[in-house]
Design a protein around this motif. Structure first.
Motif, mmCIF file in Angstrom:
data_model
loop_
_atom_site.group_PDB
_atom_site.id
_atom_site.type_symbol
_atom_site.label_atom_id
_atom_site.label_comp_id
_atom_site.label_asym_id
_atom_site.label_seq_id
_atom_site.Cartn_x
_atom_site.Cartn_y
_atom_site.Cartn_z
ATOM 1 N N GLU A 1 0.846 -1.197 0.000
ATOM 2 C CA GLU A 1 0.000 0.000 0.000
ATOM 3 C C GLU A 1 0.881 1.247 0.000
ATOM 4 O OE1 GLU A 1 -3.066 2.365 3.022
ATOM 5 O OE2 GLU A 1 -2.135 0.461 3.606
ATOM 6 N N ILE A 2 0.579 2.193 -0.865
ATOM 7 C CA ILE A 2 1.265 3.485 -0.822
ATOM 8 C C ILE A 2 0.698 4.258 0.362
ATOM 9 C CG2 ILE A 2 1.692 5.666 -2.009
ATOM 10 C CD1 ILE A 2 1.402 4.121 -4.654
ATOM 11 N N ARG A 3 1.551 4.542 1.340
ATOM 12 C CA ARG A 3 1.084 5.166 2.576
ATOM 13 C C ARG A 3 1.165 6.685 2.506
ATOM 14 N NH1 ARG A 3 4.775 2.314 6.829
ATOM 15 N NH2 ARG A 3 5.622 0.919 5.232
ATOM 16 N N VAL B 1 -3.958 13.981 -1.758
ATOM 17 C CA VAL B 1 -4.218 12.638 -2.261
ATOM 18 C C VAL B 1 -5.436 12.023 -1.569
ATOM 19 C CG1 VAL B 1 -3.265 10.322 -2.567
ATOM 20 C CG2 VAL B 1 -1.778 12.321 -2.823
ATOM 21 N N ARG B 2 -5.434 12.048 -0.266
ATOM 22 C CA ARG B 2 -6.534 11.574 0.584
ATOM 23 C C ARG B 2 -6.761 10.074 0.511
ATOM 24 N NH1 ARG B 2 -11.076 16.210 1.543
ATOM 25 N NH2 ARG B 2 -9.661 18.001 1.471
ATOM 26 N N ALA B 3 -7.009 9.560 -0.648
ATOM 27 C CA ALA B 3 -7.211 8.119 -0.825
ATOM 28 C C ALA B 3 -6.766 7.756 -2.236
ATOM 29 C CB ALA B 3 -8.676 7.742 -0.607
ATOM 30 N N ILE B 4 -6.291 6.527 -2.393
ATOM 31 C CA ILE B 4 -5.719 6.103 -3.672
ATOM 32 C C ILE B 4 -6.526 4.936 -4.230
ATOM 33 C CG2 ILE B 4 -3.662 5.251 -4.848
ATOM 34 C CD1 ILE B 4 -2.045 6.432 -2.439
ATOM 35 N N VAL C 1 -7.168 10.233 -7.231
ATOM 36 C CA VAL C 1 -5.862 9.709 -7.635
ATOM 37 C C VAL C 1 -5.976 8.196 -7.753
ATOM 38 C CG1 VAL C 1 -3.419 9.506 -7.058
ATOM 39 C CG2 VAL C 1 -4.666 11.579 -6.434
ATOM 40 N N MET C 2 -5.528 7.646 -8.868
ATOM 41 C CA MET C 2 -5.542 6.198 -9.074
ATOM 42 C C MET C 2 -4.181 5.731 -9.572
ATOM 43 S SD MET C 2 -8.632 7.639 -9.708
ATOM 44 C CE MET C 2 -8.668 7.975 -11.462
ATOM 45 N N VAL C 3 -3.764 4.570 -9.071
ATOM 46 C CA VAL C 3 -2.580 3.913 -9.621
ATOM 47 C C VAL C 3 -3.052 2.893 -10.647
ATOM 48 C CG1 VAL C 3 -0.610 2.412 -9.148
ATOM 49 C CG2 VAL C 3 -1.206 4.230 -7.539
ATOM 50 N N CYS D 1 -0.231 6.521 -13.338
ATOM 51 C CA CYS D 1 -1.283 7.037 -12.468
ATOM 52 C C CYS D 1 -2.211 7.938 -13.262
ATOM 53 C CB CYS D 1 -0.698 7.814 -11.287
ATOM 54 S SG CYS D 1 -0.088 9.471 -11.709
ATOM 55 N N SER D 2 -3.386 8.147 -12.704
ATOM 56 C CA SER D 2 -4.328 9.127 -13.228
ATOM 57 C C SER D 2 -4.703 10.021 -12.068
ATOM 58 C CB SER D 2 -5.568 8.434 -13.808
ATOM 59 O OG SER D 2 -6.487 9.385 -14.316
ATOM 60 N N ALA D 3 -4.509 11.329 -12.228
ATOM 61 C CA ALA D 3 -4.817 12.286 -11.164
ATOM 62 C C ALA D 3 -5.774 13.339 -11.710
ATOM 63 C CB ALA D 3 -3.538 12.939 -10.647
ATOM 64 N N LEU D 4 -6.761 13.687 -10.904
ATOM 65 C CA LEU D 4 -7.839 14.560 -11.343
ATOM 66 C C LEU D 4 -7.852 15.853 -10.539
ATOM 67 C CD1 LEU D 4 -10.626 11.802 -11.132
ATOM 68 C CD2 LEU D 4 -8.812 12.051 -12.859
ATOM 69 N N GLY D 5 -8.408 16.902 -11.152
ATOM 70 C CA GLY D 5 -8.519 18.150 -10.416
ATOM 71 C C GLY D 5 -9.538 19.086 -11.024
#
Length: 212
Positions: A115-117, A127-130, A156-158, A164-168
């Motif tokens: 798990e990415i901590r 990030v909050r949650a992945i 945020v998704m791995v 990864c895919s990161a949204l904003g």
């Protein structure tokens, strides 16, 4: 980075993020792709196939219809991952930018089954949650659909063995989330090399931040 109000501002922001991503080691050459909704429009722009993220110009983008995915202008061939962006926008009307990069530590830690901590306050805030998306070939419908599905719960998704895919709500926030994901992965990797498997941001404070 403020919210873009014109297409020229948007191109400038995307080009700036592309340069920052390569400079930070979050992408290499033409790896990764960027997109953003056009201000006041039902369209989005996405980097074209084969474009190098640190050399982007307005000619390096395709304009795509957000409703049916038709290429409406700009570069003829959008990135092979255009469906990932398109289907994310369909599921998340609040998202105005999607950053798909190839952060090496995030991919490595995930591939190890770890798990990415989230360790720092910035990790917790941005990030909050992945989310996690199992491996599927790049450009596939499966990858696009599963990424969009994860986007309903995560910013945020791995993408396993990929990136990864990161949204904003804007280009800057999407990139900030991708950068913090990689920083959290680096911190996790270092903790693992030291033998630590428990340290993370305090759960009670993380829960509060998720409801802010």
């Amino acid at each position: 980075m403020c919210v873009a109000t014109t297409i020229d501002d948007l191109y400038d922001q995307l080009a700036d993020v592309g340069r920052s991503a390569v400079r930070s080691g979050l992408a290499l050459a033409s790896g990764g792709n960027l997109s953003a909704r056009l201000p006041g429009s039902d369209r989005f722009v996405v980097t074209a196939a084969g474009t190098w993220l640190d050399r982007l110009t307005p000619d390096d983008f395709s304009t795509v219809a957000a409703d049916d995915g038709r290429v409406l202008g700009g570069a003829e061939r959008p990135s092979s991952e255009w469906k990932l962006h398109w289907r994310t926008y369909q599921r998340r009307p609040d998202v105005h930018a999607v950053v798909h990069l190839h952060p090496q530590h995030a991919v490595l830690v995930d591939a190890l089954g770890e798990e990415i901590r989230l360790v720092t306050l910035d990790h917790a805030v941005y990030v909050r949650a992945i989310g996690h998306v199992p491996y599927h070939p790049n450009g596939s419908d499966e990858l696009a659909d599963l990424s969009a599905e994860q986007a309903e719960q995560h910013d945020v998704m791995v993408l396993a063995h990929h990136g990864c895919s990161a949204l904003g709500a804007d280009v800057g926030m999407a990139f900030r989330r991708a950068a913090n994901l990689e920083e959290a992965a680096v911190a996790t990797y270092r903790l693992l090399t030291l033998g630590d498997r428990t340290l993370r941001f305090p759960a009670e404070h993380l829960a509060r931040l998720r409801h802010v």
